[in-house]
Design a protein around this motif. Structure first.
Motif: not given
Length: 195
Positions: A55, A58-59, A62-64, A66-67, A90, A93, A156
């Protein structure tokens, strides 16, 4: 009920109790996969360290992106716990979870960006048996996300394949994380408060 019942707090040793305390602090409840995995203390500890490290590392994406890719794996493999938990993540986020209802139409739905379409298609290819990822697909992903982004996405998606297959085999089912505010993450509360 899972095929292997979770370990009750009263039956847990001090290391597992500390793990449960951290989980309750973060999620308001002990996620069922944690309590089931607690039946094997060393794997519980290894998994907890790994999840936190993955976690934190994993940067790049973009979160959208990856998620959504992780969610797609859970959905494709039919892991109701993973879908439930992933939807909650989600939400926290700040992502639009209503569009998840249309994920099967991701290629044509205007609610998905080009990056998201690439990531979902890659999640599908990696979740296929056998894996169906192509050189062309990887080249397109590298052009969009760079090498680090592709490695993060691949990692991921692979990690979610492991989770979803494990939890499905053990019959671990959704806990209601995605419904209402029952299991709000403290970090989400801080963000919404402007902290």
């Amino acid at each position: 009920m899972p095929r292997v019942p979770g370990l009750a707090t009263k039956d847990a040793g001090p290391v597992i109790r500390i793990g449960y305390w951290f989980a309750k602090r973060r999620f308001k409840v002990v996620p069922e996969p944690f309590s089931v995995l607690a039946r094997h203390r060393k794997l519980f500890m290894a998994a907890a360290r790994h999840e936190l490290a993955a976690e934190k590392a994993s940067r790049k994406l973009p979160a959208n992106v990856r998620e959504l890719a992780v969610y797609r794996v859970a959905q494709q493999l039919g892991c109701s716990w993973c879908v439930d938990f992933g939807t909650m993540l989600q939400k926290h986020e700040g992502l639009d979870v209503e569009r998840l209802k249309h994920i099967n139409d991701y290629l044509t739905s205007p609610t998905y960006t080009r990056q998201e379409r690439l990531a979902v298609a890659y999640a599908d290819a990696m979740t296929d048996t056998p894996v169906s990822a192509t050189d062309e697909q990887l080249a397109e992903l590298r052009a969009e996300f760079g090498d680090e982004g592709v490695i993060e996405l691949t990692y991921q998606i692979g990690l979610e394949n492991m989770r979803a297959r494990t939890y499905s085999a053990l019959d671990i089912r959704d806990q209601g994380f995605s419904s209402g505010d029952a299991c709000r993450l403290p970090e989400a509360d801080l963000r919404s408060a402007g902290a």
